[in-house]
Design an enzyme around this catalytic site. Structure first.
Site, PDB file in Angstrom:
ATOM      1  N   ARG A  23      10.770  19.657  15.333  1.00 56.93           N
ATOM      2  CA  ARG A  23      10.720  18.392  14.589  1.00 56.93           C
ATOM      3  C   ARG A  23       9.875  17.336  15.280  1.00 56.93           C
ATOM      4  NH1 ARG A  23      16.763  17.018  14.812  1.00 56.93           N
ATOM      5  NH2 ARG A  23      16.335  17.863  16.880  1.00 56.93           N
ATOM      6  N   GLU A  28      14.666   8.721  25.962  1.00 53.76           N
ATOM      7  CA  GLU A  28      15.073   7.346  26.208  1.00 53.76           C
ATOM      8  C   GLU A  28      13.916   6.658  26.920  1.00 53.76           C
ATOM      9  OE1 GLU A  28      18.665   7.276  28.524  1.00 53.76           O
ATOM     10  OE2 GLU A  28      19.898   7.894  26.823  1.00 53.76           O
ATOM     11  N   ASP A  47       9.390  -8.285  25.874  1.00 55.73           N
ATOM     12  CA  ASP A  47       8.583  -7.090  25.625  1.00 55.73           C
ATOM     13  C   ASP A  47       7.295  -7.526  24.942  1.00 55.73           C
ATOM     14  OD1 ASP A  47      10.696  -5.606  26.578  1.00 55.73           O
ATOM     15  OD2 ASP A  47      10.956  -4.402  24.772  1.00 55.73           O
ATOM     16  N   ARG A  58      -8.602  -4.999  30.471  1.00 53.93           N
ATOM     17  CA  ARG A  58      -7.782  -6.212  30.563  1.00 53.93           C
ATOM     18  C   ARG A  58      -7.288  -6.358  32.001  1.00 53.93           C
ATOM     19  NH1 ARG A  58      -5.936  -8.037  25.321  1.00 53.93           N
ATOM     20  NH2 ARG A  58      -6.397  -6.513  23.697  1.00 53.93           N
ATOM     21  N   HIS A  61      -4.394  -9.268  36.079  1.00 49.52           N
ATOM     22  CA  HIS A  61      -3.595 -10.463  35.843  1.00 49.52           C
ATOM     23  C   HIS A  61      -2.309 -10.490  36.663  1.00 49.52           C
ATOM     24  CE1 HIS A  61      -5.418 -10.087  31.563  1.00 49.52           C
ATOM     25  NE2 HIS A  61      -6.227 -10.775  32.348  1.00 49.52           N
ATOM     26  N   LYS A  71       6.763  -5.794  35.935  1.00 49.99           N
ATOM     27  CA  LYS A  71       6.464  -5.190  34.633  1.00 49.99           C
ATOM     28  C   LYS A  71       6.783  -3.703  34.656  1.00 49.99           C
ATOM     29  CE  LYS A  71       2.499  -8.230  33.864  1.00 49.99           C
ATOM     30  NZ  LYS A  71       1.040  -8.258  33.711  1.00 49.99           N
ATOM     31  N   HIS A 118      -2.372  -6.790  37.857  1.00 50.57           N
ATOM     32  CA  HIS A 118      -2.271  -5.649  36.947  1.00 50.57           C
ATOM     33  C   HIS A 118      -3.374  -5.680  35.899  1.00 50.57           C
ATOM     34  CE1 HIS A 118      -0.659  -3.994  33.075  1.00 50.57           C
ATOM     35  NE2 HIS A 118      -0.598  -2.936  33.870  1.00 50.57           N
ATOM     36  N   TYR A 131       4.683  -3.366  27.370  1.00 50.45           N
ATOM     37  CA  TYR A 131       5.226  -3.668  28.684  1.00 50.45           C
ATOM     38  C   TYR A 131       6.404  -4.623  28.601  1.00 50.45           C
ATOM     39  CZ  TYR A 131       1.571  -7.342  28.423  1.00 50.45           C
ATOM     40  OH  TYR A 131       0.728  -8.362  28.021  1.00 50.45           O
ATOM     41  N   ASP A 142      -0.875 -18.549  34.760  1.00 44.89           N
ATOM     42  CA  ASP A 142      -1.832 -17.433  34.729  1.00 44.89           C
ATOM     43  C   ASP A 142      -2.660 -17.380  35.998  1.00 44.89           C
ATOM     44  OD1 ASP A 142      -1.399 -16.099  32.390  1.00 44.89           O
ATOM     45  OD2 ASP A 142      -2.980 -17.103  31.256  1.00 44.89           O
ATOM     46  N   ASP A 169     -11.414 -13.025  31.528  1.00 44.70           N
ATOM     47  CA  ASP A 169     -11.388 -11.997  32.573  1.00 44.70           C
ATOM     48  C   ASP A 169     -12.707 -11.888  33.341  1.00 44.70           C
ATOM     49  OD1 ASP A 169      -8.756 -11.447  32.082  1.00 44.70           O
ATOM     50  OD2 ASP A 169      -9.115  -9.605  30.964  1.00 44.70           O
TER      51      ASP A 169
END
Length: 189
Positions: A23, A28, A47, A58, A61, A71, A118, A131, A142, A169
């Site tokens: 299937r 989890e 989230d 990206r 940061h 994270k 990250h 995340y 930031d 960035d």
């Protein structure tokens, strides 16, 4: 779940137990009980999800104190190269990184504690990236270091002419010009 330590203390690769049959599959994606038993106690409060196309990069940061974030990241569609760089002043691994390929097929997750920058690059046509964060986002906190800093030695696996970066960035400083707000001896993770 199986937890694998990396060469940088605190950065962990998490592989969930996946149950597959005709299937499809089930697993989890997060269990507070298991996470606390095998990783550490973390209270995730937010989230986030992003969708990006091939070549998008990206990062790198972080959130400055007092709004620092740990994270737990994963890719639910496509594939990304996920990277964390140690930016804790005084750390024996300062400036070093760990890179992990996260894909919809391998279901791996990467835990990135406070004190790390990250970022990720998208290796597939599109990617959906999720995340969990243990602190709410604060735009005034930031921070970042340049994702293009060659001194970091990161192979983003994206040709330079295919890389897509945000304006923000492209303005982050190189590591050598960066004054980290994190101290290894008073590490927050």
């Amino acid at each position: 779940m199986e937890v694998t330590k990396t060469h940088i203390d605190g950065l962990l690769i998490i592989e969930p137990k996946v149950f597959k049959d005709s299937r499809g599959y089930f697993f989890e994606s997060f269990s507070q009980r298991d996470f606390e038993a095998q990783v550490k106690t973390v209270n995730f409060v937010q989230d986030n999800e992003s969708m990006s196309s091939y070549g998008v990069m990206r990062g790198l940061h972080f959130q400055r104190p007092p709004f620092t974030q740990s994270k737990l990241v994963r890719c639910v569609k496509g594939a990304v190269l996920d990277v964390a760089v140690d930016i804790r002043k005084g750390s024996p691994t300062y400036g070093q990184h760990v890179a992990v390929e996260l894909t919809e097929d391998n279901h791996l997750q990467f835990f990135i504690p406070k004190g790390f920058a990250h970022g990720f690059s998208v290796l597939s046509e599109t990617a959906v990236f999720q995340y969990k964060c243990d602190h709410f986002y604060h735009p005034e906190a930031d921070g970042g270091i340049s994702i293009q800093d060659e001194s970091l030695g990161i192979d983003w696996r994206i040709p330079v002419n295919k890389a897509i970066l945000s304006e923000k960035d492209t303005r982050h400083p190189l590591l050598k010009d960066f004054d980290s707000p994190f101290d290894f001896n008073t590490s927050l993770y």
